[in-house]
Scaffold this active site. Structure first.
Site, PDB file in Angstrom:
ATOM      1  N   ASN A 182      -5.304  12.530   0.049  1.00 12.51           N
ATOM      2  CA  ASN A 182      -4.401  11.758   0.912  1.00 12.51           C
ATOM      3  C   ASN A 182      -5.269  11.045   1.940  1.00 12.51           C
ATOM      4  O   ASN A 182      -6.494  11.220   1.987  1.00 12.51           O
ATOM      5  CB  ASN A 182      -3.378  12.690   1.582  1.00 12.51           C
ATOM      6  CG  ASN A 182      -2.235  11.918   2.220  1.00 12.51           C
ATOM      7  OD1 ASN A 182      -1.625  11.079   1.587  1.00 12.51           O
ATOM      8  ND2 ASN A 182      -1.955  12.171   3.485  1.00 12.51           N
ATOM      9  N   LYS A 183      -4.653  10.239   2.777  1.00  9.82           N
ATOM     10  CA  LYS A 183      -5.383   9.420   3.748  1.00  9.82           C
ATOM     11  C   LYS A 183      -6.426  10.243   4.501  1.00  9.82           C
ATOM     12  O   LYS A 183      -6.184  11.384   4.880  1.00  9.82           O
ATOM     13  CB  LYS A 183      -4.371   8.790   4.713  1.00  9.82           C
ATOM     14  CG  LYS A 183      -4.923   7.865   5.756  1.00  9.82           C
ATOM     15  CD  LYS A 183      -5.814   6.763   5.210  1.00  9.82           C
ATOM     16  CE  LYS A 183      -5.119   5.853   4.219  1.00  9.82           C
ATOM     17  NZ  LYS A 183      -6.113   4.959   3.514  1.00  9.82           N
ATOM     18  N   ARG A 225      -7.314  -0.522  -6.861  1.00 13.96           N
ATOM     19  CA  ARG A 225      -7.466   0.608  -5.953  1.00 13.96           C
ATOM     20  C   ARG A 225      -7.620   1.871  -6.799  1.00 13.96           C
ATOM     21  O   ARG A 225      -6.772   2.150  -7.640  1.00 13.96           O
ATOM     22  CB  ARG A 225      -6.250   0.721  -5.019  1.00 13.96           C
ATOM     23  CG  ARG A 225      -6.118  -0.511  -4.143  1.00 13.96           C
ATOM     24  CD  ARG A 225      -5.511  -0.275  -2.801  1.00 13.96           C
ATOM     25  NE  ARG A 225      -6.126   0.736  -1.991  1.00 13.96           N
ATOM     26  CZ  ARG A 225      -5.482   1.319  -0.974  1.00 13.96           C
ATOM     27  NH1 ARG A 225      -4.244   0.993  -0.695  1.00 13.96           N
ATOM     28  NH2 ARG A 225      -6.078   2.238  -0.237  1.00 13.96           N
ATOM     29  N   ARG A 230       0.874  -1.179   0.000  1.00 15.06           N
ATOM     30  CA  ARG A 230       0.000   0.000   0.000  1.00 15.06           C
ATOM     31  C   ARG A 230       0.905   1.221   0.000  1.00 15.06           C
ATOM     32  O   ARG A 230       2.116   1.126   0.143  1.00 15.06           O
ATOM     33  CB  ARG A 230      -0.994   0.020   1.185  1.00 15.06           C
ATOM     34  CG  ARG A 230      -0.553  -0.548   2.464  1.00 15.06           C
ATOM     35  CD  ARG A 230       0.278   0.313   3.373  1.00 15.06           C
ATOM     36  NE  ARG A 230       0.087   1.708   3.326  1.00 15.06           N
ATOM     37  CZ  ARG A 230       1.069   2.580   3.496  1.00 15.06           C
ATOM     38  NH1 ARG A 230       2.328   2.153   3.682  1.00 15.06           N
ATOM     39  NH2 ARG A 230       0.874   3.882   3.473  1.00 15.06           N
ATOM     40  N   GLY A 231       0.254   2.389  -0.173  1.00 15.00           N
ATOM     41  CA  GLY A 231       1.027   3.612  -0.315  1.00 15.00           C
ATOM     42  C   GLY A 231       1.219   3.885  -1.802  1.00 15.00           C
ATOM     43  O   GLY A 231       1.578   2.970  -2.562  1.00 15.00           O
ATOM     44  N   ALA A 232       1.012   5.155  -2.195  1.00 14.36           N
ATOM     45  CA  ALA A 232       0.915   5.480  -3.627  1.00 14.36           C
ATOM     46  C   ALA A 232       2.091   4.979  -4.458  1.00 14.36           C
ATOM     47  O   ALA A 232       1.908   4.346  -5.495  1.00 14.36           O
ATOM     48  CB  ALA A 232       0.754   6.991  -3.780  1.00 14.36           C
ATOM     49  N   GLN A 236      -1.985   3.106   9.879  1.00 12.49           N
ATOM     50  CA  GLN A 236      -0.705   3.155   9.153  1.00 12.49           C
ATOM     51  C   GLN A 236       0.346   3.979   9.888  1.00 12.49           C
ATOM     52  O   GLN A 236       1.539   3.712   9.773  1.00 12.49           O
ATOM     53  CB  GLN A 236      -0.898   3.736   7.741  1.00 12.49           C
ATOM     54  CG  GLN A 236      -1.605   2.811   6.770  1.00 12.49           C
ATOM     55  CD  GLN A 236      -3.086   3.097   6.707  1.00 12.49           C
ATOM     56  OE1 GLN A 236      -3.677   3.503   7.688  1.00 12.49           O
ATOM     57  NE2 GLN A 236      -3.697   2.863   5.568  1.00 12.49           N
ATOM     58  N   ASP A 247      -1.838  10.837  -2.488  1.00 17.33           N
ATOM     59  CA  ASP A 247      -2.222   9.721  -3.352  1.00 17.33           C
ATOM     60  C   ASP A 247      -2.559  10.208  -4.756  1.00 17.33           C
ATOM     61  O   ASP A 247      -2.381   9.481  -5.721  1.00 17.33           O
ATOM     62  CB  ASP A 247      -3.403   8.970  -2.730  1.00 17.33           C
ATOM     63  CG  ASP A 247      -2.950   8.305  -1.444  1.00 17.33           C
ATOM     64  OD1 ASP A 247      -2.425   7.197  -1.503  1.00 17.33           O
ATOM     65  OD2 ASP A 247      -3.070   8.933  -0.377  1.00 17.33           O
TER      66      ASP A 247
HETATM   67  O1  MRU Z   1      -4.643   3.306   1.927  1.00 16.41           O
HETATM   68  P1  MRU Z   1      -3.160   3.435   1.866  1.00 16.41           P
HETATM   69  O2  MRU Z   1      -2.412   2.970   3.052  1.00 16.41           O
HETATM   70  O3  MRU Z   1      -2.583   2.941   0.558  1.00 16.41           O
HETATM   71  O4  MRU Z   1      -3.052   4.989   1.900  1.00 16.41           O
HETATM   72  C1  MRU Z   1      -2.275   5.687   1.104  1.00 16.41           C
HETATM   73  C2  MRU Z   1      -1.247   6.288   1.916  1.00 16.41           C
HETATM   74  O5  MRU Z   1      -0.321   5.624   2.265  1.00 16.41           O
HETATM   75  C3  MRU Z   1      -1.381   7.645   2.364  1.00 16.41           C
HETATM   76  O6  MRU Z   1      -2.480   8.347   2.012  1.00 16.41           O
HETATM   77  C4  MRU Z   1      -0.071   8.337   2.248  1.00 16.41           C
HETATM   78  O7  MRU Z   1      -0.067   9.384   3.106  1.00 16.41           O
HETATM   79  C5  MRU Z   1       0.236   8.786   0.869  1.00 16.41           C
HETATM   80  S1  MRU Z   1       0.847   7.545  -0.111  1.00 16.41           S
HETATM   81  C6  MRU Z   1       2.472   7.969  -0.229  1.00 16.41           C
END
Ligand code: MRU
Length: 349
Positions: A241-242, A91, A51-53, A190, A231
């Site tokens: 973002n999250k 996703r 996970r994470g962009a 996270q 993201d």
């Molecule tokens: O749902 P996730 O864990 O894939 O969420 C994305 C993220 O990790 C965050 O939004 C993060 O801050 C940006 S991704 C580098």
């Protein structure tokens, strides 16, 4: 990235196999999974083993290259088109996923080998961009600064280095002694699970705070700056973002605290005019209603933490309007929202 002193990448590919650090098990267990088919790779992205962009982007590029390498000559085009769609359905919010599939698909049209090289190249660009984000972001960190971050935009969220945490690692290595407030980041934690673990591995002093405590520390003047990841960024600078990022940005604005977004150019969606056009993923209500982890006997458990029979609703991201964002820390420098359009197309070559 360092794990117990040894160097790893969050996601990588050798021949036809993709390797990922299983982020669902962290910080309790460090395990690398091998994925050998399109279906396994898509499931791993969807259920957040990766996970994470940035890490999602590299994983998506590798998954498409894997499908190309495994495709039969007769139905090659149909198979890679099917794979691209399947990966893009895993996703919906992280732009890096779409940057990667578009980049690798172009190469796959020429040959499976070219797709493989394109996927490796995409992942390496992510590493190089994050390294530069660290160097550029370090310029705004002064000695003993207290920096807050939300979610995990460290090396686990990318192929290596990370976005929001990369400047902090650079500053720490240069002896600036940064301190980090880590928002726990409900529902999946996270921050509490991944960012805190990463910072520990890199020996950066930090404290986990509940999401609701961020305003408390901002009001007391104990947070000098926020740096978060992204993201997807629209061309007017609005940033997905999250979930919870928007609230932190508004509070930071109210207290005059600089609020930076750190992201590579591959996170900008140049076809998206404003945040209103960014698709927001809604995830299972189970993430809100249950918490999971290992018990003392080492058995994985899920516990209900809400009123039985109540339902939940779980948007995974929110969009922070550009007006609340001080600047964008990118591989090309620290940019204003107006400057983002100067970089149109740079990630597509
Ligand atoms: O749902 P996730 O864990 O894939 O969420 C994305 C993220 O990790 C965050 O939004 C993060 O801050 C940006 S991704 C580098």
């Amino acid at each position: 990235m360092k794990v117990n002193g040894k160097h790893y990448r969050t996601v990588s590919m050798e021949q036809q196999t993709i390797y990922m650090i299983n982020q669902n098990l962290l910080p309790f267990k460090f395990e690398i999974v091998s994925l050998n088919s399109l279906q396994e790779s898509c499931e791993a992205i969807n259920n957040m083993i990766v996970r994470g962009a940035g890490a999602i982007g590299s994983a998506a590029g590798f998954a498409l290259a894997q499908a190309a390498l495994k495709a039969s000559k007769k139905s090659y085009l149909q198979e890679i088109e099917f794979a691209k769609k399947a990966i893009e359905n895993t996703r919906p919010t992280a732009q890096n996923l779409f940057s990667a599939t578009n980049f690798v698909f172009k190469a796959a049209l020429e040959s499976p080998e070219k797709a493989y090289h394109a996927a490796q190249n995409f992942a390496q660009r992510d590493v190089d961009a994050c390294r530069k984000i660290g160097i550029n972001g370090n310029s705004i960190i002064t000695s003993n600064m207290c920096i807050a971050t939300h979610c995990n935009a460290g090396w686990l969220a990318f192929t290596d280095y990370g976005s929001a945490l990369s400047p902090i690692y650079e500053a720490k290595n240069l002896g600036k002694k940064p301190f980090v407030y880590v928002d726990e980041t409900r529902p999946r934690g996270q921050g509490a699970r991944l960012t805190a673990w990463e910072l520990q591995q890199e020996s950066v002093p930090h404290r986990i705070i509940v999401d609701n405590a961020a305003a408390f520390f901002m009001q007391r003047g104990e947070i000098d700056m926020y740096i978060v990841g992204a993201d997807r960024i629209a061309i007017n600078g609005d940033t997905a973002n999250k979930i919870g990022t928007l609230e932190k940005a508004i509070v930071a604005y109210e207290f005059g605290i600089p609020f930076y977004v750190a992201a590579p150019i591959s996170t900008i969606d140049f076809s998206c005019k404003s945040g209103k056009e960014i698709p927001i993923e809604f995830r299972s209500e189970r993430e809100v209603l249950y918490q999971s982890g290992f018990d003392k006997e080492g058995i994985w458990r899920e516990i209900l933490i809400a009123s039985p029979n109540s339902m939940a609703i779980n948007p995974a991201f929110d969009v922070t309007p550009a007006q609340y964002i001080t600047g964008y820390i990118t591989e090309y420098g620290i940019l204003s929202a107006e400057e983002l359009t100067d970089y149109i197309g740079l990630d597509a070559n």
